[in-house]
Design an enzyme around this catalytic site. Structure first.
Site, PDB file in Angstrom:
ATOM      1  N   HIS A  18      21.269  45.799  73.559  1.00 25.73           N
ATOM      2  CA  HIS A  18      21.253  46.367  72.205  1.00 25.73           C
ATOM      3  C   HIS A  18      20.531  45.433  71.237  1.00 25.73           C
ATOM      4  O   HIS A  18      19.712  45.870  70.426  1.00 25.73           O
ATOM      5  CB  HIS A  18      22.680  46.585  71.673  1.00 25.73           C
ATOM      6  CG  HIS A  18      23.486  47.591  72.411  1.00 25.73           C
ATOM      7  ND1 HIS A  18      24.723  47.287  72.941  1.00 25.73           N
ATOM      8  CD2 HIS A  18      23.258  48.892  72.695  1.00 25.73           C
ATOM      9  CE1 HIS A  18      25.221  48.373  73.515  1.00 25.73           C
ATOM     10  NE2 HIS A  18      24.347  49.356  73.390  1.00 25.73           N
ATOM     11  N   LYS A  42      36.983  59.882  72.622  1.00 25.58           N
ATOM     12  CA  LYS A  42      36.883  58.698  73.472  1.00 25.58           C
ATOM     13  C   LYS A  42      37.804  57.601  72.956  1.00 25.58           C
ATOM     14  O   LYS A  42      37.989  57.446  71.754  1.00 25.58           O
ATOM     15  CB  LYS A  42      35.447  58.165  73.487  1.00 25.58           C
ATOM     16  CG  LYS A  42      34.478  59.057  74.209  1.00 25.58           C
ATOM     17  CD  LYS A  42      33.121  58.398  74.287  1.00 25.58           C
ATOM     18  CE  LYS A  42      32.130  59.264  75.025  1.00 25.58           C
ATOM     19  NZ  LYS A  42      30.815  58.602  75.100  1.00 25.58           N
ATOM     20  N   ARG A  91      16.677  52.718  79.297  1.00 23.67           N
ATOM     21  CA  ARG A  91      16.553  51.768  80.398  1.00 23.67           C
ATOM     22  C   ARG A  91      15.831  52.377  81.586  1.00 23.67           C
ATOM     23  O   ARG A  91      14.997  51.749  82.198  1.00 23.67           O
ATOM     24  CB  ARG A  91      17.933  51.277  80.838  1.00 23.67           C
ATOM     25  CG  ARG A  91      18.638  50.469  79.765  1.00 23.67           C
ATOM     26  CD  ARG A  91      20.069  50.186  80.126  1.00 23.67           C
ATOM     27  NE  ARG A  91      20.794  51.457  80.214  1.00 23.67           N
ATOM     28  CZ  ARG A  91      21.988  51.620  80.733  1.00 23.67           C
ATOM     29  NH1 ARG A  91      22.617  50.606  81.250  1.00 23.67           N
ATOM     30  NH2 ARG A  91      22.569  52.798  80.766  1.00 23.67           N
ATOM     31  N   SER A 129      27.097  48.820  78.279  1.00 20.81           N
ATOM     32  CA  SER A 129      28.453  48.548  77.767  1.00 20.81           C
ATOM     33  C   SER A 129      29.505  48.969  78.779  1.00 20.81           C
ATOM     34  O   SER A 129      30.541  48.310  78.916  1.00 20.81           O
ATOM     35  CB  SER A 129      28.664  49.288  76.442  1.00 20.81           C
ATOM     36  OG  SER A 129      27.856  48.752  75.438  1.00 20.81           O
TER      37      SER A 129
END
Length: 152
Positions: A18, A42, A91, A129
């Site tokens: 990040h 979440k 990514r 993460s």
């Protein structure tokens, strides 16, 4: 007109990946707002306050960067803060496919907001993460993956 960009994410926790995206993108905009998203569906490992605090500490002294938490639709938050751009780091190809679907939906909801994709540098491509949280839960050392400001 000021070019304002929102970099939304959970940042649970913020990783060196990040940080890399933020550092490489900040020069592209007049203002970069890092939006720590709060999703009621979440259960994060770290509180929104912790996540915002860590990112603020990493970028203390850079007046181009603002860190806030937000709830709801990302495009609604863009309207609220006057952001014309959404930044997303990618990514892998699978990330791009997922992010493009979200970008297409956002574009249909708010045509004036453009999504910018920035590929991560190769050294950070495996960091997520989710994986960092798994290492933390299992008592592993995450120092290679997170900035030194992230402490709990």
């Amino acid at each position: 007109m000021q070019r304002t960009c929102l970099f939304p994410g959970s940042f649970d926790p913020v990783t060196k990946g990040h940080i890399d995206i933020i550092q490489r993108s900040v020069a592209l905009f007049d203002k970069l707002v890092i939006g720590v998203g709060i999703n009621s569906n979440k259960q994060p490992m770290f509180s929104a306050e912790q996540r915002v605090g860590w990112i603020r500490e990493v970028f203390a002294g850079d007046s181009r960067i603002e860190v806030v938490s937000y709830e709801g639709l990302t495009v609604d938050f863009c309207r609220k803060i006057g952001a014309q751009f959404i930044l997303r780091g990618v990514r892998y190809v699978s990330d791009f496919e997922y992010e493009k679907a979200i970008a297409d939906m956002n574009r249909m909801l708010e045509s004036s907001v453009e999504t910018i994709f920035l590929p991560c540098t190769p050294e950070y491509s495996t960091i997520s993460s989710t994986l960092v949280r798994d290492v933390i839960r299992n008592g592993g050392n995450v120092d290679l993956f997170i900035p030194k400001e992230v402490k709990w």
